[in-house]
Scaffold this motif. Structure first.
Motif, mmCIF file in Angstrom:
data_model
loop_
_atom_site.group_PDB
_atom_site.id
_atom_site.type_symbol
_atom_site.label_atom_id
_atom_site.label_comp_id
_atom_site.label_asym_id
_atom_site.label_seq_id
_atom_site.Cartn_x
_atom_site.Cartn_y
_atom_site.Cartn_z
ATOM 1 N N GLU A 105 9.316 41.530 21.763
ATOM 2 C CA GLU A 105 10.691 41.131 21.453
ATOM 3 C C GLU A 105 11.245 41.998 20.326
ATOM 4 O O GLU A 105 10.582 42.242 19.322
ATOM 5 C CB GLU A 105 10.685 39.643 21.077
ATOM 6 N N SER A 108 10.852 41.265 16.397
ATOM 7 C CA SER A 108 9.605 40.656 15.936
ATOM 8 C C SER A 108 8.824 41.592 15.018
ATOM 9 O O SER A 108 9.134 42.776 14.883
ATOM 10 C CB SER A 108 8.725 40.291 17.143
ATOM 11 N N HIS A 196 17.101 30.841 19.357
ATOM 12 C CA HIS A 196 16.573 32.063 18.748
ATOM 13 C C HIS A 196 17.436 33.287 19.034
ATOM 14 O O HIS A 196 17.143 34.364 18.543
ATOM 15 C CB HIS A 196 15.148 32.330 19.238
ATOM 16 N N ARG A 199 16.871 37.839 23.221
ATOM 17 C CA ARG A 199 15.537 38.375 22.983
ATOM 18 C C ARG A 199 15.237 39.426 24.052
ATOM 19 O O ARG A 199 14.826 39.085 25.160
ATOM 20 C CB ARG A 199 14.491 37.247 23.009
#
Length: 389
Positions: A105, A108, A196, A199
């Motif tokens: 991702e 990350s 989130h 991604r």
């Protein structure tokens, strides 16, 4: 199951995990995969709370009935690279005993390593996230069967954290292929983490890839933008807990920068104009955070660390501008960092414009001394011998 003549030692079985309501999405992935014997792995409790554990348990357990050396599990919201199966076999041949993630991702911790791998020529990086990317993953068959049994008794809603616990508990090497062989499509999350933000892959090899055996060495410091707070920190991979994270501005000052100099270079270097204005849409940055400035600081520190560990490779990137993976890895930097604080679609659309600005920040960072001893002799840039487009 047919065996590719180019990879006689690797025989793949596969499953696509999904929810019954999304069966059509999973079937699309299964059709694109075009692997005889591959099967759907549907959530056996579709009315239960959102969780990827249940369908994951089914997907890995299907390895038990397969005559294969390695078992591939995909989620239903992926896009596959061209020449996907041959690319996977190439990666497995290079790392036959590892657990291989086919996706990283873009914002990350492991994405930091993945970009350096693209720039330095490695074909894989250690997974340093607090989870194992399970969007696309391949394991030795016997290990996949064991993971299926483990998932059946795991707690929580997330298969990726359970997968990491299982693999670490058995001392299995966890690697991610660079570039990535799957891309994430924007569907509702199986485990309920839609908050989130977008991604996507750090560097998607839409044309497929072939992989060498070199694995990137992890430096002792990672410049990281906390995508949920918009703050730049220095992460010690050996002690990666929030309490040990240090403000990246503080670290750059220790390396010889001054805050007024950094802020002047940020304003005058073109980064704000290239990346675009921040449009928060309700997301709250951390106290005192300036997400755009902190994203630039992260790029500067990435250049400093890269120059320290792989000398000459930052300057060399301008000569490699015709390599699509270099541009893609640079172009996902800002969207991955700012996805909760900016219009992600606009950032992706401006990737070609933001990539040179990210590189310019990295080049500026080479004047500062990164942490730790160099991994390569000075003046000898690595000739990429890992994945090539």
């Amino acid at each position: 199951m047919p065996i590719s003549p180019s990879s006689p030692s690797v025989v793949l079985s596969a499953a696509v995990m999904s929810h019954p309501d999304r069966r059509a999405c999973a079937q699309r992935v299964l059709d694109a995969l075009a692997l005889p014997g591959a099967a759907l792995a549907l959530d056996p409790d579709p009315d239960g709370p959102p969780s990827s554990l249940r369908s994951s348990q089914v997907a890995f357990s299907l390895a038990g009935a397969a005559e294969s050396t390695h078992h591939l599990v995909l989620q239903d919201d992926v896009r596959l690279s061209d020449d996907f199966l041959e690319s996977v076999r190439s990666a497995v041949e290079s790392h036959p005993d590892a657990a291989l993630a086919l996706f990283v991702e873009w914002g990350s911790r492991t994405a930091c390593l993945a970009r350096w791998a693209v720039f330095a020529g490695a074909g894989a990086v250690p997974v340093i996230n607090p989870y194992m990317p399970t969007l696309g993953m391949v394991l030795p068959r016997e290990l996949a069967v064991e993971m299926g049994a483990f998932m059946q008794g795991a707690d929580g809603r997330s298969d990726d954290r359970a997968a990491l616990a299982f693999l670490r508990g058995r001392g299995i090497r966890t690697l991610a292929t660079v570039p990535n062989l799957v891309e994430h499509r924007e569907l509702a999350s199986l485990k309920g983490n839609g908050e989130h933000g977008a991604r996507h892959a750090v560097c998607f090899a839409r044309e497929g890839a072939r992989f060498g055996a070199e694995v990137l060495e992890v430096p002792p410091l990672l410049p990281f933008l906390r995508w949920n707070t918009g703050t730049a920190v220095a992460v010690d991979p050996a002690d990666d807990v929030p309490e040990s994270h240090r403000p990246l501005l503080e670290v750059l000052v220790e390396w010889g920068a001054t805050e007024p100099e950094l802020r002047r270079e940020f304003r005058e270097g073109g980064f704000p104009g290239a990346v675009g204005e921040i449009a928060a849409d309700g997301a709250s940055a951390g106290e005192g955070a300036d997400p755009l400035f902190d994203t630039w600081l992260t790029a500067v520190a990435c250049g400093a660390v890269q120059e320290r560990h792989w000398p000459g490779t930052v300057a060399w990137l301008r000569d490699r501008w015709d390599e699509p993976w270099v541009v893609r890895a640079l172009g996902t930097f800002a969207p991955g960092a700012l996805r909760l604080f900016a219009d992600t679609e606009r950032l992706v659309a401006r990737a070609e414009e933001s990539a040179p600005a990210v590189l310019a920040a990295m080049e500026y960072g080479t004047r500062f001394e990164g942490v730790g001893p160099p991994a390569r002799p000075a003046g000898k840039p690595v000739v990429p011998h890992g994945p090539r487009p």
